[in-house]
Design an enzyme around this catalytic site. Structure first.
Site, PDB file in Angstrom:
ATOM      1  N   ASN A 137       1.072   0.486   5.982  1.00 40.03           N
ATOM      2  CA  ASN A 137       1.474  -0.331   4.840  1.00 40.03           C
ATOM      3  C   ASN A 137       2.177  -1.553   5.423  1.00 40.03           C
ATOM      4  O   ASN A 137       3.050  -1.401   6.269  1.00 40.03           O
ATOM      5  CB  ASN A 137       2.428   0.487   3.955  1.00 40.03           C
ATOM      6  CG  ASN A 137       3.187  -0.380   2.959  1.00 40.03           C
ATOM      7  OD1 ASN A 137       2.648  -1.355   2.457  1.00 40.03           O
ATOM      8  ND2 ASN A 137       4.422  -0.013   2.664  1.00 40.03           N
ATOM      9  N   GLY A 138       1.784  -2.755   4.971  1.00 41.49           N
ATOM     10  CA  GLY A 138       2.456  -3.961   5.456  1.00 41.49           C
ATOM     11  C   GLY A 138       1.460  -4.998   5.938  1.00 41.49           C
ATOM     12  O   GLY A 138       0.261  -4.896   5.680  1.00 41.49           O
ATOM     13  N   LYS A 168       8.105 -15.012 -22.429  1.00 42.71           N
ATOM     14  CA  LYS A 168       8.580 -13.674 -22.027  1.00 42.71           C
ATOM     15  C   LYS A 168       9.256 -12.998 -23.208  1.00 42.71           C
ATOM     16  O   LYS A 168       9.018 -11.834 -23.483  1.00 42.71           O
ATOM     17  CB  LYS A 168       9.599 -13.775 -20.892  1.00 42.71           C
ATOM     18  CG  LYS A 168       9.235 -13.755 -19.456  1.00 42.71           C
ATOM     19  CD  LYS A 168       8.248 -12.868 -18.872  1.00 42.71           C
ATOM     20  CE  LYS A 168       6.837 -13.078 -19.291  1.00 42.71           C
ATOM     21  NZ  LYS A 168       5.931 -13.671 -18.365  1.00 42.71           N
ATOM     22  N   GLU A 211       8.054 -20.678 -20.388  1.00 41.51           N
ATOM     23  CA  GLU A 211       7.912 -19.331 -19.826  1.00 41.51           C
ATOM     24  C   GLU A 211       8.984 -18.385 -20.390  1.00 41.51           C
ATOM     25  O   GLU A 211       8.695 -17.227 -20.715  1.00 41.51           O
ATOM     26  CB  GLU A 211       7.990 -19.416 -18.287  1.00 41.51           C
ATOM     27  CG  GLU A 211       7.976 -18.102 -17.540  1.00 41.51           C
ATOM     28  CD  GLU A 211       6.757 -17.221 -17.799  1.00 41.51           C
ATOM     29  OE1 GLU A 211       5.805 -17.671 -18.450  1.00 41.51           O
ATOM     30  OE2 GLU A 211       6.786 -16.056 -17.369  1.00 41.51           O
ATOM     31  N   CYS A 214       0.871  -1.172   0.000  1.00 46.55           N
ATOM     32  CA  CYS A 214       0.000   0.000   0.000  1.00 46.55           C
ATOM     33  C   CYS A 214       0.910   1.224   0.000  1.00 46.55           C
ATOM     34  O   CYS A 214       2.119   1.113   0.134  1.00 46.55           O
ATOM     35  CB  CYS A 214      -0.844   0.051   1.268  1.00 46.55           C
ATOM     36  SG  CYS A 214      -1.869  -1.395   1.496  1.00 46.55           S
ATOM     37  N   HIS A 254      12.146 -34.589 -32.468  1.00 46.98           N
ATOM     38  CA  HIS A 254      10.929 -35.019 -33.156  1.00 46.98           C
ATOM     39  C   HIS A 254      10.357 -33.927 -34.052  1.00 46.98           C
ATOM     40  O   HIS A 254       9.193 -33.971 -34.413  1.00 46.98           O
ATOM     41  CB  HIS A 254       9.876 -35.471 -32.131  1.00 46.98           C
ATOM     42  CG  HIS A 254      10.346 -36.634 -31.323  1.00 46.98           C
ATOM     43  ND1 HIS A 254      10.425 -37.906 -31.843  1.00 46.98           N
ATOM     44  CD2 HIS A 254      10.810 -36.716 -30.059  1.00 46.98           C
ATOM     45  CE1 HIS A 254      10.905 -38.728 -30.920  1.00 46.98           C
ATOM     46  NE2 HIS A 254      11.160 -38.019 -29.813  1.00 46.98           N
ATOM     47  N   GLU A 271       6.689 -12.007 -26.061  1.00 43.69           N
ATOM     48  CA  GLU A 271       5.704 -10.954 -25.795  1.00 43.69           C
ATOM     49  C   GLU A 271       6.314  -9.563 -25.658  1.00 43.69           C
ATOM     50  O   GLU A 271       5.665  -8.587 -25.985  1.00 43.69           O
ATOM     51  CB  GLU A 271       4.793 -11.287 -24.613  1.00 43.69           C
ATOM     52  CG  GLU A 271       5.453 -11.349 -23.275  1.00 43.69           C
ATOM     53  CD  GLU A 271       4.483 -11.783 -22.177  1.00 43.69           C
ATOM     54  OE1 GLU A 271       3.283 -11.559 -22.305  1.00 43.69           O
ATOM     55  OE2 GLU A 271       4.969 -12.344 -21.183  1.00 43.69           O
ATOM     56  N   TRP A 310      -3.718  -1.643  -1.237  1.00 43.26           N
ATOM     57  CA  TRP A 310      -3.680  -2.880  -1.995  1.00 43.26           C
ATOM     58  C   TRP A 310      -4.058  -3.961  -0.984  1.00 43.26           C
ATOM     59  O   TRP A 310      -3.293  -4.273  -0.074  1.00 43.26           O
ATOM     60  CB  TRP A 310      -2.281  -3.119  -2.551  1.00 43.26           C
ATOM     61  CG  TRP A 310      -2.274  -4.226  -3.541  1.00 43.26           C
ATOM     62  CD1 TRP A 310      -2.683  -4.171  -4.842  1.00 43.26           C
ATOM     63  CD2 TRP A 310      -1.869  -5.570  -3.301  1.00 43.26           C
ATOM     64  NE1 TRP A 310      -2.562  -5.403  -5.421  1.00 43.26           N
ATOM     65  CE2 TRP A 310      -2.069  -6.275  -4.511  1.00 43.26           C
ATOM     66  CE3 TRP A 310      -1.379  -6.262  -2.196  1.00 43.26           C
ATOM     67  CZ2 TRP A 310      -1.780  -7.623  -4.638  1.00 43.26           C
ATOM     68  CZ3 TRP A 310      -1.090  -7.607  -2.324  1.00 43.26           C
ATOM     69  CH2 TRP A 310      -1.282  -8.272  -3.539  1.00 43.26           C
ATOM     70  N   LYS A 342      -3.139  -6.212 -19.592  1.00 44.80           N
ATOM     71  CA  LYS A 342      -2.716  -6.801 -18.323  1.00 44.80           C
ATOM     72  C   LYS A 342      -3.702  -7.857 -17.843  1.00 44.80           C
ATOM     73  O   LYS A 342      -3.324  -8.852 -17.253  1.00 44.80           O
ATOM     74  CB  LYS A 342      -2.560  -5.689 -17.270  1.00 44.80           C
ATOM     75  CG  LYS A 342      -2.017  -6.162 -15.945  1.00 44.80           C
ATOM     76  CD  LYS A 342      -0.580  -6.659 -16.081  1.00 44.80           C
ATOM     77  CE  LYS A 342      -0.090  -7.405 -14.875  1.00 44.80           C
ATOM     78  NZ  LYS A 342       1.022  -8.326 -15.202  1.00 44.80           N
ATOM     79  N   ARG A 350       1.178   1.549  -6.066  1.00 46.84           N
ATOM     80  CA  ARG A 350       1.350   0.582  -4.979  1.00 46.84           C
ATOM     81  C   ARG A 350       0.043  -0.121  -4.613  1.00 46.84           C
ATOM     82  O   ARG A 350       0.029  -1.024  -3.778  1.00 46.84           O
ATOM     83  CB  ARG A 350       1.914   1.272  -3.727  1.00 46.84           C
ATOM     84  CG  ARG A 350       3.261   1.916  -3.968  1.00 46.84           C
ATOM     85  CD  ARG A 350       3.728   2.647  -2.738  1.00 46.84           C
ATOM     86  NE  ARG A 350       4.067   1.751  -1.653  1.00 46.84           N
ATOM     87  CZ  ARG A 350       5.258   1.193  -1.463  1.00 46.84           C
ATOM     88  NH1 ARG A 350       6.226   1.452  -2.306  1.00 46.84           N
ATOM     89  NH2 ARG A 350       5.469   0.395  -0.453  1.00 46.84           N
TER      90      ARG A 350
HETATM   91  C1  F6R Z   1       2.390 -13.207 -19.658  1.00 45.19           C
HETATM   92  C2  F6R Z   1       1.154 -12.819 -19.026  1.00 45.19           C
HETATM   93  C3  F6R Z   1      -0.082 -13.554 -19.381  1.00 45.19           C
HETATM   94  C4  F6R Z   1      -0.889 -13.862 -18.112  1.00 45.19           C
HETATM   95  C5  F6R Z   1      -2.240 -14.494 -18.491  1.00 45.19           C
HETATM   96  C6  F6R Z   1      -3.041 -14.904 -17.285  1.00 45.19           C
HETATM   97  O1  F6R Z   1       3.469 -12.416 -19.228  1.00 45.19           O
HETATM   98  O2  F6R Z   1       1.126 -11.915 -18.236  1.00 45.19           O
HETATM   99  O3  F6R Z   1       0.204 -14.711 -20.075  1.00 45.19           O
HETATM  100  O4  F6R Z   1      -0.151 -14.724 -17.306  1.00 45.19           O
HETATM  101  O5  F6R Z   1      -2.986 -13.584 -19.258  1.00 45.19           O
HETATM  102  O6  F6R Z   1      -3.309 -13.813 -16.466  1.00 45.19           O
HETATM  103  P1  F6R Z   1      -3.730 -14.003 -14.961  1.00 45.19           P
HETATM  104  O7  F6R Z   1      -2.597 -14.600 -14.242  1.00 45.19           O
HETATM  105  O8  F6R Z   1      -4.073 -12.622 -14.494  1.00 45.19           O
HETATM  106  O9  F6R Z   1      -4.934 -14.906 -14.968  1.00 45.19           O
END
Ligand code: F6R
Length: 609
Positions: A98-99, A486, A482, A2, A505, A489, A74, A604, A27
């Site tokens: 905060n905490g 990364k 993963e 927070c 294969h 994307e 948060w 996001k 935050r």
């Molecule tokens: C990759 C990424 C996405 C999310 C996916 C699921 O860096 O951020 O692949 O992991 O959209 O999102 P959440 O975890 O919010 O359900």
């Protein structure tokens, strides 16, 4: 995570506090609130959601005064609601925090037995009542803050005011950041320097155990025993935007560097060391239910799906329990053979991903117990699940997920330990052994982060390439996926993650001198096999980047670049490799001149199918 803020001076406090909260909103933004002390009257305004809701409430100009504190939340304890929003009050005392207070339940029961009534579900309210209870015994606020600080376990930064001591704000910290500063019209406090930069560049960071007193004209710092401490002034030369990112260039790199803290926060207060057990009170499943769960399912999307795959290897190897892992969008439409009393684990950072939510609802409809591993408190998934383990990562701003992944894997470690102990697969000694090693992870991640320069050199060598291949085996096969995700994307380079043994294969046809291949080769029982795969790549002239266990020199002559992770149990390697691959993707994207925090076409939180 927070944000807290405070001001005491000669100017109107409300606009100063609001402007400061705006800077701290990264935050958390579940709710916001302000308290102003004026003419012996305490006035509080709070509202749910983003700061602009509070700004709307304050448009009536009713909060007049030149001393106040504020908070942007948060949520950790209690859903986002006005009642749970800070500031919290007990009689003449008001505070922001905060905490996380780990022993809040013990303190709450004690205070309730003394007649205190709680209006929120937060851990913070206990601090307000505790301070008020001491002040009622005739002690000054400073003494009360000190005594209470000694009682609190966990992490906190607090700012407190009292009607009976106007013109003063006390602050205290342990484990959470707190910075103070002054100019010629007043003094300021905040969770980071960002809000202070509009007023002063000369600031003081409090140390753990310090108590600070802010008055209109000065700031006094006192050590844990009340001894006066000289105020160490640091001059900040960042611009405000850089400061919000803690001096990092982007949120993504800041979040990558937050991972040691995320691991500590996600573990904090969630185990009983003596018994070698995990303590997960929000699981909402009895031991019998866990023992009787016929099958375990894990469903998620994207990066969260990768952590789910790590969970599969973990559960199967550590507990000898089969686990079915699915992508949300596949699970929801394929008539899964899920049954009553199965354990269904949905993993999501946001808790709002449409496909994961739909899958969890379907599982619930079919009678499974739904457990959410989720970051955002108050999210739909957290509310709809039967039980929940919150990853305590703080808000993840960068679109590419990094610290949330790590929090999820740590939550899975805790869950595996819990199930292992409940089902008696793990003895108390074994439980303690795992706890010891979980607790060492933050230090190991710190070590990995120190390799950033070496990883940058790898990025510099290959950032102009158009294709990458990532290979991993066993529990690090999901990390190959993963790492590739990364990279693609945020750098827009085509990257494939593959189980190393699967390469021959098909994908081996792609390999040539223009395709860097990342090989994850920890010293585990599959090491020789990974080396064989590396040789196959080498034979086709591809550049090889090997990620190995510290001390392993065997690959030095076979790979173009060798990076290492500290030596840990094989089941604990995924987080360490993941952090290295996050750094690689980040630096490649930066070298390509891209906006790493907001990659094209992505959002996001994916709330549509
Ligand atoms: C990759 C990424 C996405 C999310 C996916 C699921 O860096 O951020 O692949 O992991 O959209 O999102 P959440 O975890 O919010 O359900």
């Amino acid at each position: 995570m927070c944000g807290i803020i405070g001001y005491v001076g000669r100017e109107a406090a409300t606009p100063i506090l609001l402007a400061g909260l705006k800077r701290l909103e990264y935050r958390g933004y579940d709710s916001a609130g302000i308290a102003i002390l004026h003419d012996g009257e305490l006035s509080i305004r709070r509202s749910v959601g983003k700061l602009h809701n509070l700004e709307t409430v304050l448009q009536d100009g009713s909060l007049q005064g030149s001393i106040g504190i504020g908070h942007t939340r948060w949520a950790t304890h209690g859903r986002p609601s006005e009642q749970n929003a800070h500031p919290h009050r007990s009689g003449d005392i008001v505070l922001v925090h905060n905490g996380i207070i780990e022993n809040f339940l013990t303190l709450k029961y004690r205070l309730e037995s003394e007649g205190y009534r709680f209006e929120s579900e937060t851990d913070t309210e206990v601090i307000a009542h505790l301070i008020a209870s001491i002040v009622r015994r005739g002690l000054k606020l400073e003494e009360a803050v000190r005594l209470v600080s000694q009682e609190l376990h966990g992490s906190y930064a607090i700012a407190v005011m009292s009607v009976s001591e106007p013109g003063r704000i006390f602050v205290s910290r342990s484990g959470c950041p707190l910075v103070v500063g002054r100019n010629d019209h007043g003094t300021f406090l905040a969770s980071d320097v960002t809000p202070l930069l509009a007023h002063t560049r000369d600031v003081t960071f409090l140390d753990d155990g310090d108590i600070g007193l802010l008055t209109e004209s000065d700031i006094f710092i006192l050590g844990p025993n009340g001894e006066a401490k000289p105020r160490q002034i640091v001059t900040i030369d960042w611009d405000a935007e850089a400061a919000e990112k803690g001096g990092f260039q982007d949120f993504m790199i800041k979040e990558i560097h937050e991972q040691p803290q995320v691991i500590s926060d996600t573990l904090r207060g969630r185990f009983n060391y003596e018994l070698g057990e995990a303590d997960l009170p929000d699981l909402a499943m009895t031991n019998e239910e866990l023992i009787n769960a016929r099958r375990i399912w894990i469903v998620a999307c994207g990066t969260s799906w990768h952590s789910g795959l790590v969970g599969k290897y973990l559960f199967e190897e550590m507990l000898r329990r089969p686990v079915q892992v699915d992508i949300g969008s596949e699970f929801r439409y394929r008539q899964p053979m899920i049954q009553k009393d199965d354990l269904f684990i949905a993993i999501s950072q946001s808790g709002e991903t449409a496909d994961t939510l739909a899958a969890a609802r379907e599982a619930k409809r079919l009678g499974a117990r739904v457990l959410a591993i989720v970051n955002v408190v108050g999210s739909t998934l957290a509310r709809e699940a039967d039980g929940v383990i919150f990853t305590r990562c703080g808000p993840e701003i960068s679109v590419a997920s990094t610290k949330a992944f790590t929090g999820q894997v740590v939550a899975l470690y805790l869950l595996a330990l819990h199930v292992g102990r409940v089902r008696n697969v793990l003895s108390p000694e074994e439980g303690r052994w795992w706890l010891d090693h979980f607790l060492m992870l933050p230090g190991h991640v710190e070590q990995v982060l120190k390799q950033e320069e070496a990883i940058k050199a790898v990025a510099a060598a290959y950032y102009e390439k158009r294709n990458f291949l990532y290979l991993g085996r066993g529990i690090n096969y999901p990390i190959a996926l993963e790492g590739a995700l990364k990279l693609k994307e945020i750098s827009y380079i085509h990257a494939e993650g593959y189980a190393a043994g699967e390469m021959k294969h098909g994908p081996i046809a792609l390999i040539d001198e223009d395709m860097p291949v990342v090989v994850l080769s920890p010293k585990d029982r599959l090491y020789d096999k990974s080396v064989n795969n590396l040789m196959e790549v080498r034979a086709r002239n591809a550049p090889v980047i090997a990620f190995v266990t510290e001390g392993d020199r065997q690959l030095d002559r076979l790979a173009d670049y060798v990076l290492s992770i500290p030596e840990v149990h094989p089941l604990l390697t995924p987080i360490l490799f993941a952090v290295e691959l996050q750094l690689l993707a980040y630096h490649v994207a930066v070298m390509r001149g891209l906006d790493v925090d907001k990659p094209r076409n992505l959002a996001k939180s994916v709330t549509v199918e």
